[in-house]
Write a protein that holds these residues in place. Sequence first.
Motif, short mmCIF file in Angstrom:
data_model
loop_
_atom_site.label_atom_id
_atom_site.label_comp_id
_atom_site.label_asym_id
_atom_site.label_seq_id
_atom_site.Cartn_x
_atom_site.Cartn_y
_atom_site.Cartn_z
N SER A 166 -12.35 8.58 0.84
CA SER A 166 -11.84 9.84 -0.07
C SER A 166 -12.00 9.44 -1.28
O SER A 166 -12.48 10.49 -2.12
CB SER A 166 -10.06 10.08 0.28
N LEU A 167 -11.68 8.56 -1.71
CA LEU A 167 -11.99 7.96 -3.19
C LEU A 167 -13.19 8.30 -3.78
O LEU A 167 -13.65 8.96 -4.71
CB LEU A 167 -11.67 6.49 -3.42
N THR A 168 -14.40 7.87 -2.94
CA THR A 168 -15.73 7.97 -3.52
C THR A 168 -15.90 9.66 -3.56
O THR A 168 -16.67 10.10 -4.41
CB THR A 168 -16.91 7.51 -2.67
N ARG A 169 -15.53 10.35 -2.68
CA ARG A 169 -15.81 11.69 -2.54
C ARG A 169 -14.95 12.43 -3.84
O ARG A 169 -15.62 13.40 -4.47
CB ARG A 169 -15.41 12.43 -1.22
N PHE A 170 -13.54 12.26 -3.82
CA PHE A 170 -13.05 12.69 -5.28
C PHE A 170 -13.99 12.56 -6.56
O PHE A 170 -13.96 13.02 -7.33
CB PHE A 170 -11.63 12.49 -5.16
N GLN A 171 -14.43 11.14 -6.70
CA GLN A 171 -15.20 10.63 -7.78
C GLN A 171 -16.34 11.62 -8.06
O GLN A 171 -16.68 11.89 -9.12
CB GLN A 171 -15.11 9.21 -7.75
N ASP A 172 -17.07 11.81 -6.91
CA ASP A 172 -18.19 12.40 -7.04
C ASP A 172 -18.01 13.84 -7.51
O ASP A 172 -18.58 14.49 -8.22
CB ASP A 172 -18.84 12.70 -5.64
N ARG A 202 -3.25 4.37 -13.52
CA ARG A 202 -2.65 4.64 -14.90
C ARG A 202 -3.94 5.30 -15.48
O ARG A 202 -3.72 6.45 -16.27
CB ARG A 202 -2.15 3.52 -15.55
N ARG A 203 -5.05 4.89 -15.44
CA ARG A 203 -6.14 5.27 -16.39
C ARG A 203 -6.64 6.54 -15.57
O ARG A 203 -6.83 7.29 -16.35
CB ARG A 203 -7.27 4.09 -16.15
N SER A 204 -6.68 6.70 -14.45
CA SER A 204 -7.03 7.94 -13.79
C SER A 204 -6.06 8.95 -14.23
O SER A 204 -6.55 10.12 -14.52
CB SER A 204 -7.26 7.88 -12.29
N MET A 244 0.81 -1.13 -0.02
CA MET A 244 0.01 0.17 -0.19
C MET A 244 0.86 1.34 0.10
O MET A 244 1.78 1.36 0.69
CB MET A 244 -0.72 -0.05 1.10
N LEU A 245 0.57 2.22 -0.88
CA LEU A 245 1.37 3.27 -1.08
C LEU A 245 0.67 4.54 -0.33
O LEU A 245 -0.36 4.74 -0.61
CB LEU A 245 1.67 3.67 -2.66
N ARG A 246 1.58 5.61 0.36
CA ARG A 246 0.98 6.56 1.13
C ARG A 246 1.52 7.85 0.60
O ARG A 246 2.75 7.86 0.43
CB ARG A 246 1.10 6.45 2.63
N VAL A 247 0.64 8.63 0.54
CA VAL A 247 1.20 10.19 0.13
C VAL A 247 0.52 11.03 0.90
O VAL A 247 -0.86 11.16 0.85
CB VAL A 247 0.75 10.38 -1.29
N VAL A 248 1.22 11.52 1.85
CA VAL A 248 0.56 12.48 2.76
C VAL A 248 0.79 13.90 2.24
O VAL A 248 1.89 14.49 2.01
CB VAL A 248 1.32 12.24 4.15
N VAL A 249 -0.31 14.56 2.24
CA VAL A 249 -0.41 15.82 1.84
C VAL A 249 -1.08 16.90 3.04
O VAL A 249 -2.13 16.72 3.01
CB VAL A 249 -0.65 16.23 0.37
N GLY A 298 -6.71 9.05 -8.80
CA GLY A 298 -5.56 8.25 -8.58
C GLY A 298 -4.57 8.01 -7.68
O GLY A 298 -4.08 6.89 -7.33
N LEU A 299 -4.48 9.22 -6.72
CA LEU A 299 -3.76 8.90 -5.56
C LEU A 299 -4.30 8.07 -4.51
O LEU A 299 -3.60 7.49 -3.96
CB LEU A 299 -3.23 10.53 -5.10
N CYS A 300 -5.78 8.22 -4.65
CA CYS A 300 -6.44 7.39 -3.57
C CYS A 300 -6.19 5.73 -4.05
O CYS A 300 -6.13 4.84 -3.24
CB CYS A 300 -7.80 7.67 -3.63
N GLN A 301 -6.08 5.55 -5.32
CA GLN A 301 -6.14 4.31 -5.87
C GLN A 301 -4.69 3.81 -5.71
O GLN A 301 -4.61 2.39 -5.27
CB GLN A 301 -6.50 4.25 -7.34
N ALA A 302 -3.84 4.76 -5.72
CA ALA A 302 -2.42 4.20 -5.28
C ALA A 302 -2.15 3.81 -3.78
O ALA A 302 -1.63 2.96 -3.56
CB ALA A 302 -1.29 5.23 -5.86
N GLY A 303 -2.88 4.80 -3.22
CA GLY A 303 -2.81 4.40 -1.69
C GLY A 303 -3.58 3.05 -1.48
O GLY A 303 -3.03 2.30 -0.38
N ALA A 304 -4.64 2.72 -2.21
CA ALA A 304 -5.22 1.63 -2.09
C ALA A 304 -4.37 0.25 -2.52
O ALA A 304 -4.77 -0.80 -2.54
CB ALA A 304 -6.63 1.55 -2.29
N GLY A 305 -3.33 0.32 -3.50
CA GLY A 305 -2.63 -0.42 -4.27
C GLY A 305 -3.05 -0.97 -5.41
O GLY A 305 -2.72 -1.99 -6.26
N ASP A 306 -4.38 -0.31 -5.85
CA ASP A 306 -4.97 -0.38 -7.21
C ASP A 306 -4.13 0.22 -8.31
O ASP A 306 -4.65 1.13 -8.99
CB ASP A 306 -6.26 -0.26 -7.27
N LEU A 307 -2.93 -0.48 -8.63
CA LEU A 307 -2.02 0.49 -9.68
C LEU A 307 -2.55 0.43 -11.07
O LEU A 307 -2.25 1.28 -12.09
CB LEU A 307 -0.69 -0.04 -9.49
#
Length: 222
Positions: free
Chosen positions: A39-45, A78-80, A1-6, A65-74
């Motif tokens: 967070s993913l569902t809210r960004f998608q909305d 790429r598509r996002s 799982m990749l984390r990007v803290v901002v 895409g960052l949320c998907q990366a955090g969840a490990g769905d690489l």
Amino acid sequence: MLRVVVPLTLALVLAAGLAEYPTFVEAVKLYEEFNYEGSLTRFQDIALRPDIQPADKATALMWVGLCQAGAGDLDTVRRSFATALALDPALVLPPDTGPHISQMFETIRSEMVANASAPATTPPPPREPPPLAAGATIDPLLVAGGVAAGAGALALVAGGLMAMLSTGDLAKANDPDVDVEDARAAIESANGSGTTAAVLLPAGAVLAIGGGALLFLGLNEQ
């Protein structure tokens, strides 16, 4: 799982156009808490809002895409990222993004730039058939043979249909449930169809055979 803290304040600066959406602020907070699904569902909305500007939609998709990366769905990352960069080629990731995700993002950007600058390939024009040599003509035997064979085939088909109609009318005339007038009419129709078939079938056979012979002779002269 990749984390990007901002940090939230930095995220709002990076997406000033989206800061007016309360959902965006909430989504960033959930992201900082590593709640990637929420967070993913809210960004998608946000990205699906019909009134959102293209640049803001690109930013929202980048966060998707960052949320998907955090969840490990690489794969979906790429598509996002590709969709986001198509909307805003100058899009920039948050500075604290991990090197692996940053490299993926820049690779996608480079690929899209290369594809956009590649010259479009046009299919070659269709090849025209070679012209006939000067003075060349089509053998009259081939023409006559083709016409005769075609006419013979049509006559055989028509004769066959007439024979079928004649057979059907005879069967109707012999039906005990048919009254006398209808039976008489069926017999007359059967006679007419039978006569026509008797003319067309032999004529068609003669034309087909003769046309085939002419074609054979014409081909042998080539």
